[in-house]
Design a protein around this motif. Structure first.
Motif, mmCIF file in Angstrom:
data_model
loop_
_atom_site.group_PDB
_atom_site.id
_atom_site.type_symbol
_atom_site.label_atom_id
_atom_site.label_comp_id
_atom_site.label_asym_id
_atom_site.label_seq_id
_atom_site.Cartn_x
_atom_site.Cartn_y
_atom_site.Cartn_z
ATOM 1 N N SER A 1 0.905 -1.240 -0.055
ATOM 2 C CA SER A 1 0.037 -0.140 -0.004
ATOM 3 C C SER A 1 0.725 1.120 0.263
ATOM 4 O O SER A 1 0.434 2.262 -0.753
ATOM 5 C CB SER A 1 -0.903 -0.140 1.129
ATOM 6 N N ASN A 2 1.945 1.323 0.782
ATOM 7 C CA ASN A 2 2.771 2.388 0.705
ATOM 8 C C ASN A 2 3.517 2.585 -0.720
ATOM 9 O O ASN A 2 3.498 3.815 -1.061
ATOM 10 C CB ASN A 2 4.043 2.405 1.708
ATOM 11 N N ARG A 3 3.800 1.582 -1.483
ATOM 12 C CA ARG A 3 4.236 1.752 -2.843
ATOM 13 C C ARG A 3 2.931 2.289 -3.602
ATOM 14 O O ARG A 3 3.512 3.182 -4.425
ATOM 15 C CB ARG A 3 4.572 0.318 -3.179
ATOM 16 N N ILE A 4 1.849 1.856 -3.787
ATOM 17 C CA ILE A 4 0.810 2.384 -4.451
ATOM 18 C C ILE A 4 0.510 3.901 -3.898
ATOM 19 O O ILE A 4 0.342 4.777 -4.948
ATOM 20 C CB ILE A 4 -0.648 1.698 -4.338
ATOM 21 N N ASP A 5 0.661 4.233 -2.919
ATOM 22 C CA ASP A 5 0.544 5.475 -2.260
ATOM 23 C C ASP A 5 1.629 6.321 -2.862
ATOM 24 O O ASP A 5 1.332 7.596 -3.415
ATOM 25 C CB ASP A 5 0.350 5.828 -0.752
ATOM 26 N N GLN A 6 2.811 5.873 -2.940
ATOM 27 C CA GLN A 6 3.813 6.622 -3.445
ATOM 28 C C GLN A 6 3.620 6.979 -4.954
ATOM 29 O O GLN A 6 3.964 8.076 -5.449
ATOM 30 C CB GLN A 6 4.985 5.874 -3.023
ATOM 31 N N VAL A 7 3.305 6.130 -5.527
ATOM 32 C CA VAL A 7 3.277 6.257 -7.222
ATOM 33 C C VAL A 7 1.975 7.117 -7.431
ATOM 34 O O VAL A 7 1.984 8.061 -8.209
ATOM 35 C CB VAL A 7 3.139 4.617 -7.800
ATOM 36 N N ALA A 8 1.121 6.986 -6.621
ATOM 37 C CA ALA A 8 -0.161 7.911 -6.808
ATOM 38 C C ALA A 8 0.161 9.313 -6.762
ATOM 39 O O ALA A 8 -0.385 10.081 -7.460
ATOM 40 C CB ALA A 8 -1.514 7.359 -5.817
ATOM 41 N N ARG A 9 0.935 9.537 -5.408
ATOM 42 C CA ARG A 9 1.027 10.972 -5.302
ATOM 43 C C ARG A 9 2.240 11.496 -6.344
ATOM 44 O O ARG A 9 2.233 12.407 -6.778
ATOM 45 C CB ARG A 9 2.080 10.929 -3.903
ATOM 46 N N GLU A 10 3.293 10.695 -6.744
ATOM 47 C CA GLU A 10 4.375 11.225 -7.575
ATOM 48 C C GLU A 10 4.095 11.208 -8.839
ATOM 49 O O GLU A 10 4.087 12.305 -9.809
ATOM 50 C CB GLU A 10 5.764 10.484 -7.257
ATOM 51 N N ARG A 11 3.511 10.248 -9.463
ATOM 52 C CA ARG A 11 3.385 9.963 -11.070
ATOM 53 C C ARG A 11 1.876 10.806 -11.510
ATOM 54 O O ARG A 11 1.692 11.337 -12.394
ATOM 55 C CB ARG A 11 3.447 8.662 -11.387
ATOM 56 N N LEU A 12 0.925 10.317 -10.568
ATOM 57 C CA LEU A 12 -0.491 10.919 -10.895
ATOM 58 C C LEU A 12 -0.924 12.261 -10.335
ATOM 59 O O LEU A 12 -1.818 12.642 -10.605
ATOM 60 C CB LEU A 12 -1.446 9.774 -10.556
ATOM 61 N N GLY A 13 0.037 12.657 -9.103
ATOM 62 C CA GLY A 13 -0.263 13.788 -8.757
ATOM 63 C C GLY A 13 -1.731 13.793 -7.651
ATOM 64 O O GLY A 13 -2.213 14.813 -7.543
ATOM 65 N N MET A 14 -2.022 12.433 -7.381
ATOM 66 C CA MET A 14 -2.940 12.431 -6.259
ATOM 67 C C MET A 14 -2.732 12.759 -4.907
ATOM 68 O O MET A 14 -1.575 12.797 -4.465
ATOM 69 C CB MET A 14 -3.415 10.922 -6.499
ATOM 70 N N GLN A 15 -3.739 13.029 -4.330
ATOM 71 C CA GLN A 15 -3.626 13.681 -2.929
ATOM 72 C C GLN A 15 -5.017 13.225 -2.427
ATOM 73 O O GLN A 15 -6.140 13.225 -2.855
ATOM 74 C CB GLN A 15 -3.382 15.026 -2.648
ATOM 75 N N PHE A 16 -4.975 13.111 -0.947
ATOM 76 C CA PHE A 16 -6.149 12.993 -0.178
ATOM 77 C C PHE A 16 -6.916 14.294 -0.120
ATOM 78 O O PHE A 16 -6.368 15.525 -0.138
ATOM 79 C CB PHE A 16 -5.858 12.616 1.433
ATOM 80 N N PRO A 17 -8.167 14.124 -0.412
ATOM 81 C CA PRO A 17 -9.300 15.378 -0.405
ATOM 82 C C PRO A 17 -9.016 16.174 0.883
ATOM 83 O O PRO A 17 -9.070 15.502 2.025
ATOM 84 C CB PRO A 17 -10.619 14.857 -0.770
ATOM 85 N N GLU A 18 -9.328 17.315 0.854
ATOM 86 C CA GLU A 18 -9.421 18.200 2.230
ATOM 87 C C GLU A 18 -10.736 17.856 2.834
ATOM 88 O O GLU A 18 -11.707 17.544 2.101
ATOM 89 C CB GLU A 18 -9.078 19.631 1.837
ATOM 90 N N THR A 19 -10.877 18.156 3.936
ATOM 91 C CA THR A 19 -12.175 17.869 4.835
ATOM 92 C C THR A 19 -13.446 18.702 4.086
ATOM 93 O O THR A 19 -14.494 17.992 3.980
ATOM 94 C CB THR A 19 -12.042 18.212 6.333
ATOM 95 N N ALA A 20 -12.880 19.847 3.522
ATOM 96 C CA ALA A 20 -14.036 20.757 3.054
ATOM 97 C C ALA A 20 -14.645 20.139 1.777
ATOM 98 O O ALA A 20 -15.472 20.433 1.255
ATOM 99 C CB ALA A 20 -13.555 21.896 2.772
ATOM 100 N N ASP A 21 -13.760 19.179 1.023
ATOM 101 C CA ASP A 21 -14.072 18.742 -0.088
ATOM 102 C C ASP A 21 -14.860 17.450 -0.260
ATOM 103 O O ASP A 21 -15.362 16.769 -1.039
ATOM 104 C CB ASP A 21 -12.798 18.286 -0.960
ATOM 105 N N ILE A 22 -14.838 16.935 0.913
ATOM 106 C CA ILE A 22 -15.645 15.572 1.335
ATOM 107 C C ILE A 22 -16.859 15.847 1.345
ATOM 108 O O ILE A 22 -17.617 16.776 2.228
ATOM 109 C CB ILE A 22 -15.176 14.996 2.565
ATOM 110 N N VAL A 23 -18.083 15.285 0.597
ATOM 111 C CA VAL A 23 -19.382 15.334 0.465
ATOM 112 C C VAL A 23 -19.856 13.936 1.151
ATOM 113 O O VAL A 23 -19.594 12.828 0.472
ATOM 114 C CB VAL A 23 -20.059 15.772 -0.747
ATOM 115 N N VAL A 24 -20.693 13.892 2.071
ATOM 116 C CA VAL A 24 -21.371 12.638 2.491
ATOM 117 C C VAL A 24 -22.993 12.661 1.881
ATOM 118 O O VAL A 24 -23.629 13.806 2.230
ATOM 119 C CB VAL A 24 -21.208 12.730 4.016
#
Length: 87
Positions: free
Chosen positions: A61-84
């Protein structure tokens, strides 16, 4: 008659001896083939183990997270961006 019977027995012994030699030769050939196939199987098992280890490494999972952040520019959404959405 005795000579004929003796000739048949000698011929039978020769044919049987040739059959035994042929069977032994086939046995040796098949044993060599078996040994070759067992060695190939062992090599494939070793390669399979290496590939399983590589797959486990790439799937961490840490490898997948690293690739998602570095290559794809993905990040966790901010609290304000989360819609339930509630049903």
């Amino acid at each position: 008659m005795t000579r004929f019977l003796l000739a048949v027995v000698i011929l039978a012994c020769v044919v049987t001896a040739i059959g035994v030699v042929h069977a032994r030769h086939q046995h040796r050939l098949l044993f060599v083939e078996l040994t070759r196939l067992e060695n190939a199987r062992d090599e494939l098992n070793i390669e399979f183990g290496r590939l399983q280890l590589e797959q486990a490494t790439w799937a961490e999972s840490n490898r997948i997270d690293q690739v998602a952040r570095e290559r794809l520019g993905m990040q966790f959404p901010e609290t304000a961006d989360i819609v339930v959405i509630r049903p």
